[in-house]
Write a protein that holds these residues in place. Structure first.
Motif, mmCIF file in Angstrom:
data_model
loop_
_atom_site.group_PDB
_atom_site.id
_atom_site.type_symbol
_atom_site.label_atom_id
_atom_site.label_comp_id
_atom_site.label_asym_id
_atom_site.label_seq_id
_atom_site.Cartn_x
_atom_site.Cartn_y
_atom_site.Cartn_z
ATOM 1 N N ALA A 18 0.831 -1.203 0.000
ATOM 2 C CA ALA A 18 0.000 0.000 0.000
ATOM 3 C C ALA A 18 0.866 1.255 0.000
ATOM 4 O O ALA A 18 0.370 2.354 -0.242
ATOM 5 C CB ALA A 18 -0.917 0.013 1.222
ATOM 6 N N ARG A 19 2.167 1.091 0.254
ATOM 7 C CA ARG A 19 3.098 2.217 0.158
ATOM 8 C C ARG A 19 3.416 2.434 -1.319
ATOM 9 O O ARG A 19 4.129 1.652 -1.939
ATOM 10 C CB ARG A 19 4.375 1.906 0.936
ATOM 11 N N GLU A 20 2.861 3.500 -1.882
ATOM 12 C CA GLU A 20 2.949 3.695 -3.331
ATOM 13 C C GLU A 20 3.790 4.906 -3.721
ATOM 14 O O GLU A 20 3.735 5.363 -4.863
ATOM 15 C CB GLU A 20 1.536 3.811 -3.908
ATOM 16 N N GLU A 21 4.603 5.428 -2.773
ATOM 17 C CA GLU A 21 5.482 6.531 -3.127
ATOM 18 C C GLU A 21 6.490 6.058 -4.170
ATOM 19 O O GLU A 21 7.055 4.966 -4.052
ATOM 20 C CB GLU A 21 6.235 7.031 -1.901
ATOM 21 N N PRO A 22 6.737 6.843 -5.197
ATOM 22 C CA PRO A 22 7.700 6.439 -6.228
ATOM 23 C C PRO A 22 9.054 6.040 -5.664
ATOM 24 O O PRO A 22 9.680 5.084 -6.134
ATOM 25 C CB PRO A 22 7.797 7.680 -7.123
ATOM 26 N N ALA A 23 9.533 6.751 -4.638
ATOM 27 C CA ALA A 23 10.844 6.431 -4.063
ATOM 28 C C ALA A 23 10.856 5.046 -3.428
ATOM 29 O O ALA A 23 11.862 4.323 -3.510
ATOM 30 C CB ALA A 23 11.238 7.489 -3.028
ATOM 31 N N VAL A 24 9.764 4.665 -2.775
ATOM 32 C CA VAL A 24 9.672 3.327 -2.160
ATOM 33 C C VAL A 24 9.700 2.258 -3.244
ATOM 34 O O VAL A 24 10.409 1.246 -3.135
ATOM 35 C CB VAL A 24 8.397 3.211 -1.300
ATOM 36 N N MET A 25 8.936 2.468 -4.308
ATOM 37 C CA MET A 25 8.911 1.499 -5.405
ATOM 38 C C MET A 25 10.280 1.381 -6.061
ATOM 39 O O MET A 25 10.743 0.271 -6.365
ATOM 40 C CB MET A 25 7.841 1.899 -6.428
ATOM 41 N N ARG A 52 10.377 -6.871 -16.264
ATOM 42 C CA ARG A 52 10.102 -6.170 -15.015
ATOM 43 C C ARG A 52 8.818 -5.371 -15.190
ATOM 44 O O ARG A 52 8.469 -4.985 -16.314
ATOM 45 C CB ARG A 52 11.246 -5.229 -14.638
ATOM 46 N N TRP A 53 8.120 -5.144 -14.076
ATOM 47 C CA TRP A 53 6.889 -4.353 -14.159
ATOM 48 C C TRP A 53 6.774 -3.473 -12.921
ATOM 49 O O TRP A 53 6.915 -3.947 -11.784
ATOM 50 C CB TRP A 53 5.651 -5.238 -14.254
ATOM 51 N N ALA A 54 6.518 -2.209 -13.137
ATOM 52 C CA ALA A 54 6.272 -1.258 -12.050
ATOM 53 C C ALA A 54 5.634 -0.031 -12.663
ATOM 54 O O ALA A 54 5.802 0.238 -13.868
ATOM 55 C CB ALA A 54 7.562 -0.889 -11.322
ATOM 56 N N PRO A 55 4.896 0.746 -11.879
ATOM 57 C CA PRO A 55 4.356 2.000 -12.391
ATOM 58 C C PRO A 55 5.473 2.898 -12.931
ATOM 59 O O PRO A 55 6.603 2.870 -12.435
ATOM 60 C CB PRO A 55 3.684 2.624 -11.157
ATOM 61 N N ALA A 56 5.155 3.682 -13.938
ATOM 62 C CA ALA A 56 6.159 4.541 -14.581
ATOM 63 C C ALA A 56 6.819 5.484 -13.582
ATOM 64 O O ALA A 56 8.012 5.807 -13.715
ATOM 65 C CB ALA A 56 5.507 5.341 -15.710
ATOM 66 N N MET A 113 11.654 -7.815 -9.161
ATOM 67 C CA MET A 113 11.328 -7.812 -10.590
ATOM 68 C C MET A 113 10.101 -6.952 -10.884
ATOM 69 O O MET A 113 9.783 -6.687 -12.045
ATOM 70 C CB MET A 113 11.070 -9.235 -11.067
ATOM 71 N N GLY A 114 9.424 -6.522 -9.822
ATOM 72 C CA GLY A 114 8.261 -5.682 -10.036
ATOM 73 C C GLY A 114 7.749 -5.115 -8.731
ATOM 74 O O GLY A 114 8.192 -5.501 -7.639
#
Length: 222
Positions: free
Chosen positions: A84-91, A124-128, A100-101
């Protein structure tokens, strides 16, 4: 028949992940864990699994430490962080430590399915926004490299120390003597390049979601 591992302490979200996996891979064999200890046991029992979906906030694991530890032990196992932590820096930090994602828990079923499929295909998959965030710092990478040298038992001891347990309590939890815990602690300090327990916890704490909030261990004779 692919094997997928799900590690999350929330039953409702494990159910959501099960549903997403079963829509994409109806024949998949699923295994589940709800805390750090059952996670490590599950991965040890299924070292050739095709994918691990790992909650970032598993009870018994601090921040990215479980990710780093598992990547060192099972480099062939693709791991996708779910949080649930969706900050770009965390990702971005998760990706920098070998994930890998990264799937935000706000993602819908279609996005979950797409992410799982992409990673199983070797991508790999992650939000842009994750790709555009700053990379993890050099001190964090250094801490991760040191943690990779720990054995599974040493890693468990360090995690318990970071949770505030004394040697006697750690020994009770692991079913070993206090002398054995002290021997592990000596090896941990050497491998981390730490001079004492507090310094060891601070080094490991660089992998916490918020390193500034890391609690120092209780004082105890080494």
């Amino acid at each position: 028949m692919p094997t997928l591992l799900i590690a999350d302490d929330h039953p409702l979200f494990r159910e959501a992940l099960r549903g997403a996996v079963q829509r994409v891979l109806p024949q998949a064999l699923l295994r589940e864990a709800d805390d750090a200890e059952s996670l490590y046991a599950m991965v040890e029992a299924e070292p050739d699994a095709d994918l691990l979906l790992l909650d970032l906030n598993m009870p018994g694991a601090q921040g990215f430490s479980a990710l780093v530890h598992l990547r060192a032990l099972y480099p062939q196992l693709p791991i996708v962080m779910v949080s649930a932590r969706e900050e770009p820096a965390v990702m971005r930090r998760a990706l920098d430590h070998g994930a890998m994602g990264f799937i935000p828990k706000s993602a819908d079923a279609a996005t979950l399915g797409e992410a799982i499929t992409r990673v199983l295909d070797g991508d790999r998959w992650a939000p842009a926004s994750a790709q555009a965030a700053p990379a993890a710092g050099s001190e964090e990478h250094d801490a991760a490299q040191r943690l990779r040298d720990l054995t599974p038992q040493q890693f468990r001891v360090l995690q318990m120390l970071s949770a505030g347990l004394l040697n006697k309590q750690i020994g009770y939890e692991l079913g070993v003597s206090e002398a054995t815990v002290k021997a592990h602690m000596t090896a941990i300090l050497r491998k981390l390049g730490a001079s004492n327990r507090t310094q060891a916890v601070l080094i490991a704490g660089r992998l916490a979601l918020d390193p500034s909030s890391v609690a120092l261990p209780p004082e105890e004779a080494e």
